[in-house]
Scaffold this motif. Structure first.
Motif, PDB file in Angstrom:
ATOM      1  N   SER A   1      73.449   4.689 -32.380  1.00  8.42           N
ATOM      2  CA  SER A   1      72.947   3.840 -31.283  1.00  8.42           C
ATOM      3  C   SER A   1      71.850   4.544 -30.495  1.00  8.42           C
ATOM      4  O   SER A   1      70.862   3.916 -30.094  1.00  8.42           O
ATOM      5  CB  SER A   1      74.106   3.460 -30.347  1.00  8.42           C
ATOM      6  N   VAL A   2      72.021   5.847 -30.279  1.00  9.38           N
ATOM      7  CA  VAL A   2      70.984   6.611 -29.579  1.00  9.38           C
ATOM      8  C   VAL A   2      69.702   6.637 -30.400  1.00  9.38           C
ATOM      9  O   VAL A   2      68.600   6.419 -29.869  1.00  9.38           O
ATOM     10  CB  VAL A   2      71.468   8.047 -29.293  1.00  9.38           C
ATOM     11  N   LEU A   3      69.820   6.875 -31.697  1.00  2.68           N
ATOM     12  CA  LEU A   3      68.633   6.897 -32.553  1.00  2.68           C
ATOM     13  C   LEU A   3      67.942   5.539 -32.550  1.00  2.68           C
ATOM     14  O   LEU A   3      66.705   5.456 -32.586  1.00  2.68           O
ATOM     15  CB  LEU A   3      69.032   7.305 -33.977  1.00  2.68           C
ATOM     16  N   GLU A   4      68.722   4.468 -32.482  1.00  2.97           N
ATOM     17  CA  GLU A   4      68.157   3.115 -32.460  1.00  2.97           C
ATOM     18  C   GLU A   4      67.284   2.882 -31.232  1.00  2.97           C
ATOM     19  O   GLU A   4      66.347   2.082 -31.281  1.00  2.97           O
ATOM     20  CB  GLU A   4      69.277   2.070 -32.507  1.00  2.97           C
ATOM     21  N   THR A   5      67.565   3.577 -30.131  1.00  2.00           N
ATOM     22  CA  THR A   5      66.760   3.387 -28.925  1.00  2.00           C
ATOM     23  C   THR A   5      65.337   3.900 -29.125  1.00  2.00           C
ATOM     24  O   THR A   5      64.437   3.555 -28.346  1.00  2.00           O
ATOM     25  CB  THR A   5      67.375   4.111 -27.708  1.00  2.00           C
ATOM     26  N   MET A   6      65.128   4.711 -30.154  1.00  2.00           N
ATOM     27  CA  MET A   6      63.799   5.268 -30.417  1.00  2.00           C
ATOM     28  C   MET A   6      63.137   4.618 -31.629  1.00  2.00           C
ATOM     29  O   MET A   6      62.035   4.990 -32.018  1.00  2.00           O
ATOM     30  CB  MET A   6      63.906   6.784 -30.583  1.00  2.00           C
ATOM     31  N   ARG A   7      63.807   3.640 -32.212  1.00  8.80           N
ATOM     32  CA  ARG A   7      63.259   2.917 -33.360  1.00  8.80           C
ATOM     33  C   ARG A   7      62.361   1.793 -32.853  1.00  8.80           C
ATOM     34  O   ARG A   7      62.740   1.016 -31.973  1.00  8.80           O
ATOM     35  CB  ARG A   7      64.383   2.355 -34.231  1.00  8.80           C
ATOM     36  N   LEU A   8      61.166   1.705 -33.399  1.00  6.78           N
ATOM     37  CA  LEU A   8      60.187   0.714 -32.972  1.00  6.78           C
ATOM     38  C   LEU A   8      60.255  -0.530 -33.853  1.00  6.78           C
ATOM     39  O   LEU A   8      60.789  -0.499 -34.962  1.00  6.78           O
ATOM     40  CB  LEU A   8      58.784   1.316 -33.038  1.00  6.78           C
ATOM     41  N   ASP A   9      59.672  -1.607 -33.375  1.00  5.19           N
ATOM     42  CA  ASP A   9      59.674  -2.860 -34.130  1.00  5.19           C
ATOM     43  C   ASP A   9      58.977  -2.724 -35.477  1.00  5.19           C
ATOM     44  O   ASP A   9      59.297  -3.437 -36.429  1.00  5.19           O
ATOM     45  CB  ASP A   9      59.000  -3.974 -33.319  1.00  5.19           C
ATOM     46  N   ASN A  10      58.015  -1.786 -35.556  1.00  3.96           N
ATOM     47  CA  ASN A  10      57.285  -1.618 -36.818  1.00  3.96           C
ATOM     48  C   ASN A  10      58.044  -0.766 -37.834  1.00  3.96           C
ATOM     49  O   ASN A  10      57.563  -0.559 -38.950  1.00  3.96           O
ATOM     50  CB  ASN A  10      55.889  -1.036 -36.563  1.00  3.96           C
ATOM     51  N   GLY A  11      59.220  -0.242 -37.451  1.00  5.89           N
ATOM     52  CA  GLY A  11      60.028   0.549 -38.372  1.00  5.89           C
ATOM     53  C   GLY A  11      59.911   2.047 -38.188  1.00  5.89           C
ATOM     54  O   GLY A  11      60.719   2.806 -38.718  1.00  5.89           O
ATOM     55  N   ALA A  12      58.901   2.486 -37.438  1.00  8.05           N
ATOM     56  CA  ALA A  12      58.733   3.913 -37.149  1.00  8.05           C
ATOM     57  C   ALA A  12      59.618   4.296 -35.960  1.00  8.05           C
ATOM     58  O   ALA A  12      60.332   3.461 -35.402  1.00  8.05           O
ATOM     59  CB  ALA A  12      57.270   4.238 -36.872  1.00  8.05           C
ATOM     60  N   TYR A  13      59.561   5.558 -35.565  1.00  2.04           N
ATOM     61  CA  TYR A  13      60.360   6.061 -34.451  1.00  2.04           C
ATOM     62  C   TYR A  13      59.477   6.862 -33.503  1.00  2.04           C
ATOM     63  O   TYR A  13      58.598   7.603 -33.952  1.00  2.04           O
ATOM     64  CB  TYR A  13      61.482   6.988 -34.944  1.00  2.04           C
ATOM     65  N   THR A  14      59.747   6.723 -32.210  1.00  2.00           N
ATOM     66  CA  THR A  14      59.133   7.655 -31.271  1.00  2.00           C
ATOM     67  C   THR A  14      59.940   8.944 -31.301  1.00  2.00           C
ATOM     68  O   THR A  14      61.139   8.940 -31.607  1.00  2.00           O
ATOM     69  CB  THR A  14      59.114   7.102 -29.839  1.00  2.00           C
ATOM     70  N   ALA A  15      59.290  10.047 -30.975  1.00  2.00           N
ATOM     71  CA  ALA A  15      59.973  11.338 -31.028  1.00  2.00           C
ATOM     72  C   ALA A  15      61.088  11.421 -29.999  1.00  2.00           C
ATOM     73  O   ALA A  15      62.106  12.072 -30.218  1.00  2.00           O
ATOM     74  CB  ALA A  15      58.975  12.472 -30.827  1.00  2.00           C
ATOM     75  N   SER A  16      60.894  10.754 -28.852  1.00  2.00           N
ATOM     76  CA  SER A  16      61.887  10.772 -27.780  1.00  2.00           C
ATOM     77  C   SER A  16      61.634   9.573 -26.885  1.00  2.00           C
ATOM     78  O   SER A  16      60.597   8.900 -27.002  1.00  2.00           O
ATOM     79  CB  SER A  16      61.769  12.074 -26.968  1.00  2.00           C
ATOM     80  N   THR A  17      62.580   9.314 -26.005  1.00  2.00           N
ATOM     81  CA  THR A  17      62.346   8.283 -24.999  1.00  2.00           C
ATOM     82  C   THR A  17      61.607   8.842 -23.794  1.00  2.00           C
ATOM     83  O   THR A  17      61.234   8.095 -22.896  1.00  2.00           O
ATOM     84  CB  THR A  17      63.691   7.682 -24.527  1.00  2.00           C
ATOM     85  N   SER A  18      61.410  10.157 -23.756  1.00  2.00           N
ATOM     86  CA  SER A  18      60.701  10.767 -22.638  1.00  2.00           C
ATOM     87  C   SER A  18      59.219  10.396 -22.693  1.00  2.00           C
ATOM     88  O   SER A  18      58.665  10.134 -23.764  1.00  2.00           O
ATOM     89  CB  SER A  18      60.847  12.290 -22.670  1.00  2.00           C
ATOM     90  N   GLU A  19      58.593  10.386 -21.533  1.00  2.00           N
ATOM     91  CA  GLU A  19      57.177  10.038 -21.469  1.00  2.00           C
ATOM     92  C   GLU A  19      56.323  11.036 -22.250  1.00  2.00           C
ATOM     93  O   GLU A  19      55.347  10.667 -22.916  1.00  2.00           O
ATOM     94  CB  GLU A  19      56.715   9.990 -20.008  1.00  2.00           C
ATOM     95  N   GLU A  20      56.714  12.304 -22.215  1.00  2.00           N
ATOM     96  CA  GLU A  20      55.941  13.350 -22.883  1.00  2.00           C
ATOM     97  C   GLU A  20      55.930  13.173 -24.401  1.00  2.00           C
ATOM     98  O   GLU A  20      54.963  13.533 -25.068  1.00  2.00           O
ATOM     99  CB  GLU A  20      56.521  14.721 -22.530  1.00  2.00           C
ATOM    100  N   TYR A  21      57.006  12.632 -24.939  1.00  2.00           N
ATOM    101  CA  TYR A  21      57.156  12.524 -26.390  1.00  2.00           C
ATOM    102  C   TYR A  21      57.233  11.075 -26.870  1.00  2.00           C
ATOM    103  O   TYR A  21      57.814  10.801 -27.920  1.00  2.00           O
ATOM    104  CB  TYR A  21      58.424  13.270 -26.832  1.00  2.00           C
ATOM    105  N   SER A  22      56.673  10.157 -26.129  1.00  2.00           N
ATOM    106  CA  SER A  22      56.748   8.744 -26.515  1.00  2.00           C
ATOM    107  C   SER A  22      55.657   8.399 -27.524  1.00  2.00           C
ATOM    108  O   SER A  22      54.965   7.395 -27.411  1.00  2.00           O
ATOM    109  CB  SER A  22      56.642   7.842 -25.281  1.00  2.00           C
ATOM    110  N   TYR A  23      55.515   9.256 -28.518  1.00  2.00           N
ATOM    111  CA  TYR A  23      54.519   9.080 -29.576  1.00  2.00           C
ATOM    112  C   TYR A  23      55.223   9.108 -30.925  1.00  2.00           C
ATOM    113  O   TYR A  23      56.398   9.452 -31.040  1.00  2.00           O
ATOM    114  CB  TYR A  23      53.472  10.201 -29.518  1.00  2.00           C
TER     115      TYR A  23
END
Length: 332
Positions: free
Chosen positions: A6-28
């Motif tokens: 569930s935590v990993l799902e919070t970083m999964r994007l609609d396009n299927g990729a993932y952001t590195a973190s939910t933090s602003e610094e790593y929201s890439y």
């Protein structure tokens, strides 16, 4: 496992990729992080693995023009390389960055090959197949076996064994899917024989070298044991593993102890069939695993997590070792 998923799902994007973190610094979106994020799903029937790779194929398709240029001539500047990190919509970012990260390309190739090996549909059409060939040609043009790159940690330019190893593993994995001349792999293998067990001229040991054991299984048992001995002896700390000696990341405070070091070591020992050691590192992983599953990037001087919490890569590595030890299924 459900909590970690569930935590990993919070970083999964609609396009299927993932952001590195939910933090602003790593929201890439980093190519490398995306592939590591979906390794828990490689052996499952869900589509998260292929969805992530389709997203990365789309990224490469958007910048195919760059591949076309640099399968003919080497990049002269860092921004000319295939970029290492992107906006959430998978478009390039313009700020200067250490984009010469050949390991991310090798990892992508390896991930495609592994997906095919376990029966996943990794190609949607002929364009995806053409992109795969162009990535092979890109590594050839770079002369990856002797290329200075920024490495897994995006820092100083030198020849990194972990980058060369990723490329060797990737090229081996797609040899049946693309044209990969034998010499292209052999040149990388020669460099590894010269460098290992060092990571580079400047680094005797480095956390990135674990990738040559897991996931790539690229080195023989004796070399794997040497790498593990160096890392556990020199880099392991109480709450994680530092990346290398004298690492400057957060160094103005205290040593940065990376959380995914423990599960990564556990997976390496599992590859070697050393189940007792793998279980020991699961115990150590549990020590840095919060109840809410939000595994941090690192702990600063022990008990204080940094702001990149949760880190998708840390969560994914924890899921992998938990499944290895407890045999608990990955949710789909």
């Amino acid at each position: 496992m459900k909590t970690l998923h569930s935590v990993l799902e919070t970083m999964r994007l609609d396009n299927g990729a993932y952001t590195a973190s939910t933090s602003e610094e790593y929201s890439y979106v980093w190519i490398r992080d995306v592939v590591y994020c979906v390794l828990p799903y490689l052996q499952t029937n869900c589509t998260r693995y292929t969805d992530a790779f389709y997203a990365l194929f789309d990224l490469f398709r958007r910048y195919e023009w760059k591949l076309d240029i640099h399968t003919q001539q080497k990049p002269a500047y860092l921004y000319e390389h295939i970029h290492a990190r992107y906006n959430k919509d998978l478009t390039e970012r313009m700020e200067p960055w250490g984009h010469a990260q050949n390991d991310s390309i090798g990892l992508f190739l390896w991930g495609v090959g592994e997906g095919v090996r376990v029966g996943k549909r990794m190609f949607r059409d002929a364009v995806d197949r053409a992109i795969l060939q162009k990535l092979v040609n890109y590594l050839q043009t770079l002369e990856y076996w002797e290329a200075y790159d920024n490495g897994m940690w995006e820092e100083n330019m030198e020849v990194h064994a972990s980058s060369v190893g990723a490329c060797v593993a990737g090229l081996r994995a797609v040899k049946m899917l693309a044209y990969v001349p034998d010499w292209l792999i052999e040149n990388g293998e020669r460099t590894l024989r010269q460098l290992l067990p060092r990571e580079s001229v400047t680094k005797e040991s480095d956390l990135a070298l674990l990738s040559l054991i897991y996931p790539y299984q690229l080195v023989d048992r004796n070399m794997a044991k040497r790498i593990l001995s160096n890392i556990t002896g020199q880099l392991e700390r109480t709450f994680g593993v530092i990346r290398y000696k004298h690492d400057l990341y957060y160094r103005d405070e205290q040593e940065a102890e990376w959380c995914f070091g423990f599960p990564w070591l556990g997976m390496c020992y599992a590859v070697l069939g050393e189940d007792e050691m793998a279980r020991a590192y699961w115990t150590k992983t549990q020590r840095v695993l919060p109840e809410d599953g939000r595994v941090p990037e690192l702990y600063i001087g022990g008990k204080t997590p940094n702001g990149n919490t949760p880190l998708a890569w840390s969560v994914a590595m924890t899921m992998l070792l938990k499944r290895q030890i407890t045999k608990e299924e990955i949710p789909v």
